[in-house]
Design a protein around this motif. Sequence first.
Motif, PDB file in Angstrom:
ATOM      1  N   THR A 101      -5.129  -3.154  12.989  1.00  0.00           N
ATOM      2  CA  THR A 101      -4.521  -2.244  13.864  1.00  0.00           C
ATOM      3  C   THR A 101      -3.035  -2.645  14.066  1.00  0.00           C
ATOM      4  OG1 THR A 101      -5.184  -3.954  15.422  1.00  0.00           O
ATOM      5  CG2 THR A 101      -6.650  -2.296  15.103  1.00  0.00           C
ATOM      6  N   GLY A 102      -2.418  -3.689  13.465  1.00  0.00           N
ATOM      7  CA  GLY A 102      -1.272  -4.008  13.690  1.00  0.00           C
ATOM      8  C   GLY A 102      -0.167  -3.214  12.955  1.00  0.00           C
ATOM      9  N   VAL A 103      -0.659  -2.142  11.922  1.00  0.00           N
ATOM     10  CA  VAL A 103       0.166  -1.605  10.922  1.00  0.00           C
ATOM     11  C   VAL A 103       0.058  -0.093  11.321  1.00  0.00           C
ATOM     12  CG1 VAL A 103       0.616  -3.629   9.328  1.00  0.00           C
ATOM     13  CG2 VAL A 103      -1.325  -1.814   9.223  1.00  0.00           C
ATOM     14  N   ILE A 104      -0.049   0.234  12.562  1.00  0.00           N
ATOM     15  CA  ILE A 104      -0.440   1.548  12.707  1.00  0.00           C
ATOM     16  C   ILE A 104       0.832   2.656  12.270  1.00  0.00           C
ATOM     17  CG2 ILE A 104      -0.593   3.422  14.604  1.00  0.00           C
ATOM     18  CD1 ILE A 104      -3.204   1.711  14.209  1.00  0.00           C
ATOM     19  N   GLY A 105       2.194   2.110  12.697  1.00  0.00           N
ATOM     20  CA  GLY A 105       3.149   3.002  11.944  1.00  0.00           C
ATOM     21  C   GLY A 105       3.278   3.105  10.590  1.00  0.00           C
ATOM     22  N   ASP A 106       2.786   1.798   9.906  1.00  0.00           N
ATOM     23  CA  ASP A 106       2.742   2.152   8.370  1.00  0.00           C
ATOM     24  C   ASP A 106       1.717   3.043   7.951  1.00  0.00           C
ATOM     25  OD1 ASP A 106       4.983   0.602   8.068  1.00  0.00           O
ATOM     26  OD2 ASP A 106       3.605  -1.262   7.814  1.00  0.00           O
ATOM     27  N   ALA A 107       0.560   2.987   8.828  1.00  0.00           N
ATOM     28  CA  ALA A 107      -0.612   4.028   8.598  1.00  0.00           C
ATOM     29  C   ALA A 107      -0.129   5.389   8.521  1.00  0.00           C
ATOM     30  CB  ALA A 107      -1.797   3.484   9.284  1.00  0.00           C
ATOM     31  N   VAL A 108       0.688   5.807   9.691  1.00  0.00           N
ATOM     32  CA  VAL A 108       1.097   7.173   9.963  1.00  0.00           C
ATOM     33  C   VAL A 108       1.828   7.488   8.533  1.00  0.00           C
ATOM     34  CG1 VAL A 108       2.472   8.339  11.361  1.00  0.00           C
ATOM     35  CG2 VAL A 108       0.795   7.111  12.210  1.00  0.00           C
ATOM     36  N   GLU A 109       2.951   6.512   8.609  1.00  0.00           N
ATOM     37  CA  GLU A 109       3.589   6.722   7.250  1.00  0.00           C
ATOM     38  C   GLU A 109       3.122   7.026   5.784  1.00  0.00           C
ATOM     39  OE1 GLU A 109       7.268   7.678   5.260  1.00  0.00           O
ATOM     40  OE2 GLU A 109       6.927   7.579   7.317  1.00  0.00           O
ATOM     41  N   ALA A 110       1.997   6.330   5.856  1.00  0.00           N
ATOM     42  CA  ALA A 110       1.143   6.555   4.645  1.00  0.00           C
ATOM     43  C   ALA A 110       0.463   8.050   4.649  1.00  0.00           C
ATOM     44  CB  ALA A 110       0.273   5.632   4.516  1.00  0.00           C
ATOM     45  N   VAL A 111       0.017   8.469   5.695  1.00  0.00           N
ATOM     46  CA  VAL A 111      -0.657   9.716   5.719  1.00  0.00           C
ATOM     47  C   VAL A 111       0.308  10.999   5.546  1.00  0.00           C
ATOM     48  CG1 VAL A 111      -1.710  11.264   7.308  1.00  0.00           C
ATOM     49  CG2 VAL A 111      -2.491   8.977   7.296  1.00  0.00           C
ATOM     50  N   ARG A 112       1.669  10.536   6.184  1.00  0.00           N
ATOM     51  CA  ARG A 112       2.476  11.654   5.784  1.00  0.00           C
ATOM     52  C   ARG A 112       2.893  11.579   4.404  1.00  0.00           C
ATOM     53  NH1 ARG A 112       7.844  11.968   5.045  1.00  0.00           N
ATOM     54  NH2 ARG A 112       8.057   9.599   4.772  1.00  0.00           N
ATOM     55  N   MET A 113       2.893  10.453   3.702  1.00  0.00           N
ATOM     56  CA  MET A 113       3.230  10.426   2.123  1.00  0.00           C
ATOM     57  C   MET A 113       2.128  10.922   1.622  1.00  0.00           C
ATOM     58  SD  MET A 113       5.003   6.657   2.207  1.00  0.00           S
ATOM     59  CE  MET A 113       5.189   6.722   0.357  1.00  0.00           C
ATOM     60  N   GLY A 114       0.922  11.171   2.049  1.00  0.00           N
ATOM     61  CA  GLY A 114      -0.040  11.828   1.258  1.00  0.00           C
ATOM     62  C   GLY A 114      -1.440  10.990   1.278  1.00  0.00           C
ATOM     63  N   ALA A 115      -1.753  10.189   1.877  1.00  0.00           N
ATOM     64  CA  ALA A 115      -2.909   9.460   2.208  1.00  0.00           C
ATOM     65  C   ALA A 115      -3.844  10.508   2.858  1.00  0.00           C
ATOM     66  CB  ALA A 115      -2.930   8.004   3.033  1.00  0.00           C
ATOM     67  N   TRP A 116      -4.990  10.348   2.213  1.00  0.00           N
ATOM     68  CA  TRP A 116      -6.046  11.604   2.797  1.00  0.00           C
ATOM     69  C   TRP A 116      -6.664  11.104   4.191  1.00  0.00           C
ATOM     70  CZ3 TRP A 116      -8.956  14.958  -0.971  1.00  0.00           C
ATOM     71  CH2 TRP A 116      -7.979  15.080  -1.921  1.00  0.00           C
ATOM     72  N   ASP A 117      -6.776   9.765   4.476  1.00  0.00           N
ATOM     73  CA  ASP A 117      -7.458   9.431   5.641  1.00  0.00           C
ATOM     74  C   ASP A 117      -7.005   8.111   6.242  1.00  0.00           C
ATOM     75  OD1 ASP A 117      -9.037   9.436   8.181  1.00  0.00           O
ATOM     76  OD2 ASP A 117     -10.551  10.639   6.949  1.00  0.00           O
ATOM     77  N   GLY A 152       0.880  -1.275   0.124  1.00  0.00           N
ATOM     78  CA  GLY A 152      -0.019  -0.067  -0.078  1.00  0.00           C
ATOM     79  C   GLY A 152       0.942   1.222  -0.051  1.00  0.00           C
ATOM     80  N   LEU A 153       1.943   1.254   0.652  1.00  0.00           N
ATOM     81  CA  LEU A 153       2.943   2.598   0.731  1.00  0.00           C
ATOM     82  C   LEU A 153       3.324   2.905  -0.678  1.00  0.00           C
ATOM     83  CD1 LEU A 153       4.908   1.947   4.026  1.00  0.00           C
ATOM     84  CD2 LEU A 153       2.899   3.478   3.562  1.00  0.00           C
ATOM     85  N   ASP A 154       3.689   1.739  -1.466  1.00  0.00           N
ATOM     86  CA  ASP A 154       3.955   2.188  -2.828  1.00  0.00           C
ATOM     87  C   ASP A 154       2.603   2.727  -3.782  1.00  0.00           C
ATOM     88  OD1 ASP A 154       6.427   1.371  -2.511  1.00  0.00           O
ATOM     89  OD2 ASP A 154       5.995  -0.924  -2.887  1.00  0.00           O
ATOM     90  N   VAL A 155       1.631   2.271  -3.396  1.00  0.00           N
ATOM     91  CA  VAL A 155       0.394   2.762  -4.200  1.00  0.00           C
ATOM     92  C   VAL A 155       0.517   4.325  -3.596  1.00  0.00           C
ATOM     93  CG1 VAL A 155      -2.111   2.792  -4.547  1.00  0.00           C
ATOM     94  CG2 VAL A 155      -0.755   0.618  -4.263  1.00  0.00           C
ATOM     95  N   VAL A 156       0.341   4.580  -2.595  1.00  0.00           N
ATOM     96  CA  VAL A 156       0.176   5.822  -1.982  1.00  0.00           C
ATOM     97  C   VAL A 156       1.181   7.037  -2.599  1.00  0.00           C
ATOM     98  CG1 VAL A 156       0.408   7.468   0.001  1.00  0.00           C
ATOM     99  CG2 VAL A 156      -0.832   5.203   0.277  1.00  0.00           C
ATOM    100  N   ARG A 157       2.674   6.301  -2.521  1.00  0.00           N
ATOM    101  CA  ARG A 157       3.797   7.133  -3.139  1.00  0.00           C
ATOM    102  C   ARG A 157       3.385   7.366  -4.681  1.00  0.00           C
ATOM    103  NH1 ARG A 157       7.244   3.600  -2.035  1.00  0.00           N
ATOM    104  NH2 ARG A 157       7.874   4.630  -0.009  1.00  0.00           N
ATOM    105  N   PHE A 158       2.770   6.425  -5.453  1.00  0.00           N
ATOM    106  CA  PHE A 158       2.428   6.771  -6.823  1.00  0.00           C
ATOM    107  C   PHE A 158       1.537   7.652  -6.896  1.00  0.00           C
ATOM    108  CE2 PHE A 158      -0.534   5.632 -10.415  1.00  0.00           C
ATOM    109  CZ  PHE A 158       0.123   5.683 -11.224  1.00  0.00           C
ATOM    110  N   VAL A 159       0.652   7.569  -6.322  1.00  0.00           N
ATOM    111  CA  VAL A 159      -0.582   8.453  -6.098  1.00  0.00           C
ATOM    112  C   VAL A 159      -0.148   9.742  -5.938  1.00  0.00           C
ATOM    113  CG1 VAL A 159      -3.030   9.244  -5.150  1.00  0.00           C
ATOM    114  CG2 VAL A 159      -2.333   7.071  -5.802  1.00  0.00           C
TER     115      VAL A 159
END
Length: 392
Positions: free
Chosen positions: A94-110, A72-79
């Motif tokens: 819930t097991g990937v909260i750190g990745d979720a925060v990183e995804a939001v930092r990279m541009g995920a909207w929510d 998913g992080l690669d998809v977020v980066r592409f978008v």
Amino acid sequence: MSELQIPYGGAQPQRILTIDDEPGVRRSLRAYLEDSGFDVIEAGNGREGIEKIRSAAPDLVLCDLRMPEVDGLDVVRFVGENLPELPIIIVSGTGVIGDAVEAVRMGAWDYVLKPVEDMAAFEHIIVRSLERAALRRENRQYKEHLIDEVRRQTAEIRDQAEQLESINSALRNEIAERQRAEFSIAESERRYRELVENLQEGLCTVNPKTEFTYCNPAMGRIFEMPAAELVGRSVYDFLTEEGRTRMKQQTRERSQGRHGHYELEIDTPSGNIKHVIVRSRPLYDTNGDYCGATAIAQDITEQKKLESHLRHAQKMETVGTLAGGIAHDFNNILTPILGFAGNGRRRLGRQGQSPRTSSKLSLPHSALVILSNRFSSSAARLKARANQPKFT
């Protein structure tokens, strides 16, 4: 990398791409979102998701984080690099909260946790993200149009400095005027809000189902609960059976365009009965269709108590006056009787009658005096009770 262009919105249903390696999750999301009117397409991993972003031009992407091949992080980066205006929402465990925060930092909207328990709230996040995306596009288009317009005008008036200054001055005046107008509007809204919030009468709006859509603090005090908790509740939840019948009639009249002025009994959550006078009028949307009603409610519970006490006092005063009149008339009758009885005792005494004979006249004489005093005393007590407060 140049920005990819994709169509958004329009007359067709908005398209949502779900990227998740679990078919069950994709099916459940698709079933709910299609039922809500969206066009849903699916991808089983990040690589397939990126391909469908390029080919299918979705309006919004729901993406898992942990997936095979491309995560998913690669998809977020592409978008983020290619389609910054395309909203992407992370839907992961819930097991990937750190990745979720990183995804939001990279541009995920929510970010939404799986499993999604409140689908209505989830849909609200989707709608809100689509609205934000639309605003971003409009803002970008406006800026692009503004830049083009400025360049065009600059080229046309490069040799006309005086005219440019005149135009700029006019623009500054217009901006200042708009700022003054905006400030005036904001100030007017603030005063209106303070007026509504500080009203002593309850003010509310309801939809056609008689569910509260707004309540001021005074309305909350009438219902003995916070005003915010009234929103979404039906008026019928707080009415007696007679009140429900009256409310149905009043709701029908509002839908027919008639204003109303009526009284209701409210059964508050605390178990208290409140009496209110309601003045209501229909509400219409921008198309002129009936969309509910607005109402002002005045609490007359204490007034009702005072009226009840006044009626009780009037009744007691009437009874006291009647009893006093009866006592007066009775005393008028007793006066000659008692006078004759007294004269009779004196004559018997002068004629030498025995004390026993005289005492026979004294007994009824005393009884009549006692009875007369009791009538007068009862009348006085009834009048006194009429002036005593009696509240329930």
